[in-house]
Design a protein around this motif. Structure first.
Motif, PDB file in Angstrom:
ATOM      1  N   GLY A 124       0.813  -1.210   0.000  1.00 54.85           N
ATOM      2  CA  GLY A 124       0.000   0.000   0.000  1.00 54.85           C
ATOM      3  C   GLY A 124       0.846   1.259   0.000  1.00 54.85           C
ATOM      4  O   GLY A 124       0.511   2.252  -0.661  1.00 54.85           O
ATOM      5  N   GLN A 125       1.948   1.230   0.739  1.00 52.55           N
ATOM      6  CA  GLN A 125       2.862   2.377   0.763  1.00 52.55           C
ATOM      7  C   GLN A 125       3.420   2.625  -0.640  1.00 52.55           C
ATOM      8  O   GLN A 125       3.477   3.769  -1.102  1.00 52.55           O
ATOM      9  N   ILE A 126       3.831   1.575  -1.319  1.00 50.64           N
ATOM     10  CA  ILE A 126       4.398   1.711  -2.662  1.00 50.64           C
ATOM     11  C   ILE A 126       3.349   2.241  -3.631  1.00 50.64           C
ATOM     12  O   ILE A 126       3.620   3.145  -4.426  1.00 50.64           O
ATOM     13  N   MET A 127       2.134   1.715  -3.569  1.00 42.39           N
ATOM     14  CA  MET A 127       1.083   2.187  -4.475  1.00 42.39           C
ATOM     15  C   MET A 127       0.767   3.657  -4.216  1.00 42.39           C
ATOM     16  O   MET A 127       0.575   4.437  -5.148  1.00 42.39           O
ATOM     17  N   SER A 128       0.750   4.063  -2.955  1.00 39.02           N
ATOM     18  CA  SER A 128       0.528   5.479  -2.638  1.00 39.02           C
ATOM     19  C   SER A 128       1.713   6.333  -3.063  1.00 39.02           C
ATOM     20  O   SER A 128       1.527   7.451  -3.539  1.00 39.02           O
ATOM     21  N   ALA A 129       2.924   5.820  -2.890  1.00 41.36           N
ATOM     22  CA  ALA A 129       4.115   6.581  -3.279  1.00 41.36           C
ATOM     23  C   ALA A 129       4.130   6.824  -4.788  1.00 41.36           C
ATOM     24  O   ALA A 129       4.463   7.930  -5.241  1.00 41.36           O
ATOM     25  N   ILE A 130       3.764   5.822  -5.566  1.00 37.15           N
ATOM     26  CA  ILE A 130       3.709   5.998  -7.024  1.00 37.15           C
ATOM     27  C   ILE A 130       2.726   7.107  -7.372  1.00 37.15           C
ATOM     28  O   ILE A 130       3.015   7.979  -8.193  1.00 37.15           O
ATOM     29  N   ALA A 131       1.564   7.097  -6.719  1.00 33.08           N
ATOM     30  CA  ALA A 131       0.561   8.134  -6.967  1.00 33.08           C
ATOM     31  C   ALA A 131       1.047   9.493  -6.479  1.00 33.08           C
ATOM     32  O   ALA A 131       0.849  10.506  -7.161  1.00 33.08           O
ATOM     33  N   CYS A 132       1.686   9.533  -5.335  1.00 28.86           N
ATOM     34  CA  CYS A 132       2.210  10.775  -4.768  1.00 28.86           C
ATOM     35  C   CYS A 132       3.186  11.422  -5.745  1.00 28.86           C
ATOM     36  O   CYS A 132       3.130  12.634  -5.994  1.00 28.86           O
ATOM     37  N   ILE A 133       4.064  10.629  -6.321  1.00 28.23           N
ATOM     38  CA  ILE A 133       5.036  11.129  -7.295  1.00 28.23           C
ATOM     39  C   ILE A 133       4.320  11.596  -8.556  1.00 28.23           C
ATOM     40  O   ILE A 133       4.579  12.693  -9.057  1.00 28.23           O
ATOM     41  N   LYS A 134       3.395  10.774  -9.050  1.00 26.81           N
ATOM     42  CA  LYS A 134       2.645  11.118 -10.261  1.00 26.81           C
ATOM     43  C   LYS A 134       1.862  12.419 -10.071  1.00 26.81           C
ATOM     44  O   LYS A 134       1.751  13.231 -10.985  1.00 26.81           O
ATOM     45  N   GLU A 135       1.316  12.607  -8.880  1.00 31.11           N
ATOM     46  CA  GLU A 135       0.525  13.801  -8.568  1.00 31.11           C
ATOM     47  C   GLU A 135       1.392  15.033  -8.327  1.00 31.11           C
ATOM     48  O   GLU A 135       0.872  16.133  -8.176  1.00 31.11           O
ATOM     49  N   GLY A 136       2.710  14.840  -8.242  1.00 29.80           N
ATOM     50  CA  GLY A 136       3.621  15.976  -8.067  1.00 29.80           C
ATOM     51  C   GLY A 136       3.740  16.485  -6.641  1.00 29.80           C
ATOM     52  O   GLY A 136       4.031  17.660  -6.418  1.00 29.80           O
ATOM     53  N   HIS A 137       3.559  15.608  -5.664  1.00 28.56           N
ATOM     54  CA  HIS A 137       3.593  16.022  -4.264  1.00 28.56           C
ATOM     55  C   HIS A 137       4.876  15.585  -3.562  1.00 28.56           C
ATOM     56  O   HIS A 137       4.830  15.001  -2.476  1.00 28.56           O
ATOM     57  N   THR A 138       6.007  15.839  -4.185  1.00 29.56           N
ATOM     58  CA  THR A 138       7.278  15.426  -3.588  1.00 29.56           C
ATOM     59  C   THR A 138       8.235  16.602  -3.435  1.00 29.56           C
ATOM     60  O   THR A 138       9.449  16.435  -3.442  1.00 29.56           O
ATOM     61  N   GLY A 139       7.698  17.798  -3.281  1.00 31.26           N
ATOM     62  CA  GLY A 139       8.528  18.999  -3.193  1.00 31.26           C
ATOM     63  C   GLY A 139       9.328  19.123  -1.915  1.00 31.26           C
ATOM     64  O   GLY A 139      10.356  19.789  -1.880  1.00 31.26           O
ATOM     65  N   SER A 140       8.873  18.482  -0.851  1.00 31.35           N
ATOM     66  CA  SER A 140       9.576  18.543   0.433  1.00 31.35           C
ATOM     67  C   SER A 140       9.227  17.304   1.249  1.00 31.35           C
ATOM     68  O   SER A 140       8.253  16.605   0.950  1.00 31.35           O
ATOM     69  N   ASP A 141       9.999  17.090   2.306  1.00 24.85           N
ATOM     70  CA  ASP A 141       9.692  15.968   3.197  1.00 24.85           C
ATOM     71  C   ASP A 141       8.289  16.119   3.778  1.00 24.85           C
ATOM     72  O   ASP A 141       7.539  15.150   3.870  1.00 24.85           O
ATOM     73  N   GLY A 142       7.931  17.347   4.169  1.00 21.51           N
ATOM     74  CA  GLY A 142       6.611  17.595   4.740  1.00 21.51           C
ATOM     75  C   GLY A 142       5.493  17.296   3.758  1.00 21.51           C
ATOM     76  O   GLY A 142       4.453  16.740   4.143  1.00 21.51           O
ATOM     77  N   GLU A 143       5.699  17.673   2.508  1.00 21.77           N
ATOM     78  CA  GLU A 143       4.678  17.406   1.495  1.00 21.77           C
ATOM     79  C   GLU A 143       4.516  15.900   1.272  1.00 21.77           C
ATOM     80  O   GLU A 143       3.395  15.389   1.173  1.00 21.77           O
ATOM     81  N   ILE A 144       5.634  15.190   1.221  1.00 21.20           N
ATOM     82  CA  ILE A 144       5.570  13.732   1.069  1.00 21.20           C
ATOM     83  C   ILE A 144       4.828  13.127   2.251  1.00 21.20           C
ATOM     84  O   ILE A 144       3.928  12.299   2.079  1.00 21.20           O
ATOM     85  N   ARG A 145       5.178  13.547   3.455  1.00 15.73           N
ATOM     86  CA  ARG A 145       4.502  13.009   4.649  1.00 15.73           C
ATOM     87  C   ARG A 145       2.990  13.276   4.591  1.00 15.73           C
ATOM     88  O   ARG A 145       2.185  12.414   4.925  1.00 15.73           O
ATOM     89  N   GLU A 146       2.629  14.485   4.177  1.00 16.87           N
ATOM     90  CA  GLU A 146       1.207  14.844   4.096  1.00 16.87           C
ATOM     91  C   GLU A 146       0.464  13.953   3.106  1.00 16.87           C
ATOM     92  O   GLU A 146      -0.607  13.428   3.409  1.00 16.87           O
ATOM     93  N   TYR A 147       1.031  13.768   1.916  1.00 17.20           N
ATOM     94  CA  TYR A 147       0.338  13.008   0.880  1.00 17.20           C
ATOM     95  C   TYR A 147       0.450  11.494   1.066  1.00 17.20           C
ATOM     96  O   TYR A 147      -0.266  10.750   0.417  1.00 17.20           O
ATOM     97  N   MET A 148       1.312  11.069   1.954  1.00 21.62           N
ATOM     98  CA  MET A 148       1.414   9.649   2.292  1.00 21.62           C
ATOM     99  C   MET A 148       0.738   9.353   3.632  1.00 21.62           C
ATOM    100  O   MET A 148       0.755   8.219   4.104  1.00 21.62           O
ATOM    101  N   SER A 149       0.120  10.347   4.246  1.00 26.37           N
ATOM    102  CA  SER A 149      -0.400  10.200   5.606  1.00 26.37           C
ATOM    103  C   SER A 149      -1.539   9.196   5.730  1.00 26.37           C
ATOM    104  O   SER A 149      -1.834   8.733   6.830  1.00 26.37           O
ATOM    105  N   GLY A 150      -2.172   8.835   4.650  1.00 23.03           N
ATOM    106  CA  GLY A 150      -3.242   7.843   4.707  1.00 23.03           C
ATOM    107  C   GLY A 150      -2.741   6.414   4.802  1.00 23.03           C
ATOM    108  O   GLY A 150      -3.532   5.488   4.904  1.00 23.03           O
ATOM    109  N   ASN A 151      -1.437   6.251   4.773  1.00 20.25           N
ATOM    110  CA  ASN A 151      -0.840   4.915   4.863  1.00 20.25           C
ATOM    111  C   ASN A 151      -0.099   4.794   6.184  1.00 20.25           C
ATOM    112  O   ASN A 151       0.850   5.529   6.439  1.00 20.25           O
ATOM    113  N   ILE A 152      -0.531   3.858   6.993  1.00 18.96           N
ATOM    114  CA  ILE A 152       0.026   3.699   8.329  1.00 18.96           C
ATOM    115  C   ILE A 152       1.051   2.564   8.343  1.00 18.96           C
ATOM    116  O   ILE A 152       0.815   1.488   7.796  1.00 18.96           O
ATOM    117  N   CYS A 153       2.191   2.844   8.991  1.00 20.12           N
ATOM    118  CA  CYS A 153       3.230   1.837   9.213  1.00 20.12           C
ATOM    119  C   CYS A 153       3.373   1.662  10.714  1.00 20.12           C
ATOM    120  O   CYS A 153       3.828   2.571  11.408  1.00 20.12           O
TER     121      CYS A 153
END
Length: 162
Positions: A109-138
């Protein structure tokens, strides 16, 4: 009892015709009917992200998506992101390189969300990545490694696109 309905599903570029109860979730069809068990059942309430897949290129929680909603649409699971020759997707390779998992249960699930996060252009900062990956719990707490993996994969993918 609901009457079963015929569905045509395209999962990882393979066609499947199934007849199912209209209340069956996409997650249960993937795991129980198509034997694609890479997508995990975590909370079964849409809160953990373990069941994340792509539907027509957009990330969805398959535990909250009825299989009928995927009728005649493109579903991509973790089993479908590597190339046909076995070459890992850049996000998969980056997760391995950065040891972005411990138990591994949340990893698909993390990988599938990460692919979408990158595709959506939400990788500008660590905070942005954390925000857009926040729906995936580890539960293991591999978040710093996950952020590093997403950042590197985003750079790799951007480099491939140039």
């Amino acid at each position: 009892m609901a009457k079963n309905i015929p569905l045509h599903l395209n999962v990882n570029d393979r066609d499947f015709d199934v007849t199912l109860d209209p209340r069956v979730t996409l997650l249960d069809v993937l795991r129980e009917h198509l034997a694609l068990t890479g997508t995990k059942k975590g909370c079964d309430q849409g809160q953990c992200g373990a069941c994340t897949v792509h539907l027509d290129g957009e990330r969805v929680l398959s535990c909250l998506t009825l299989a009928a909603q995927a009728h005649n649409r493109q579903v991509t699971t973790i089993e479908g992101v590597a190339k046909s020759d076995g070459t890992l997707h850049p996000v998969q390779a980056s997760f391995l390189k950065h040891d972005a998992f411990q138990c591994g249960y949340c990893t698909p699930g993390q990988i599938m969300s990460a692919i979408a996060c990158i595709k959506e252009g939400h990788t500008g900062s660590d905070g942005e990545i954390r925000e857009y990956m926040s729906g995936n719990i580890c539960r293991c707490g591999a978040y710093p490694h996950i952020v590093d993996a997403v950042k590197e994969a985003a750079e790799d993918i951007k480099g491939e696109s140039v």
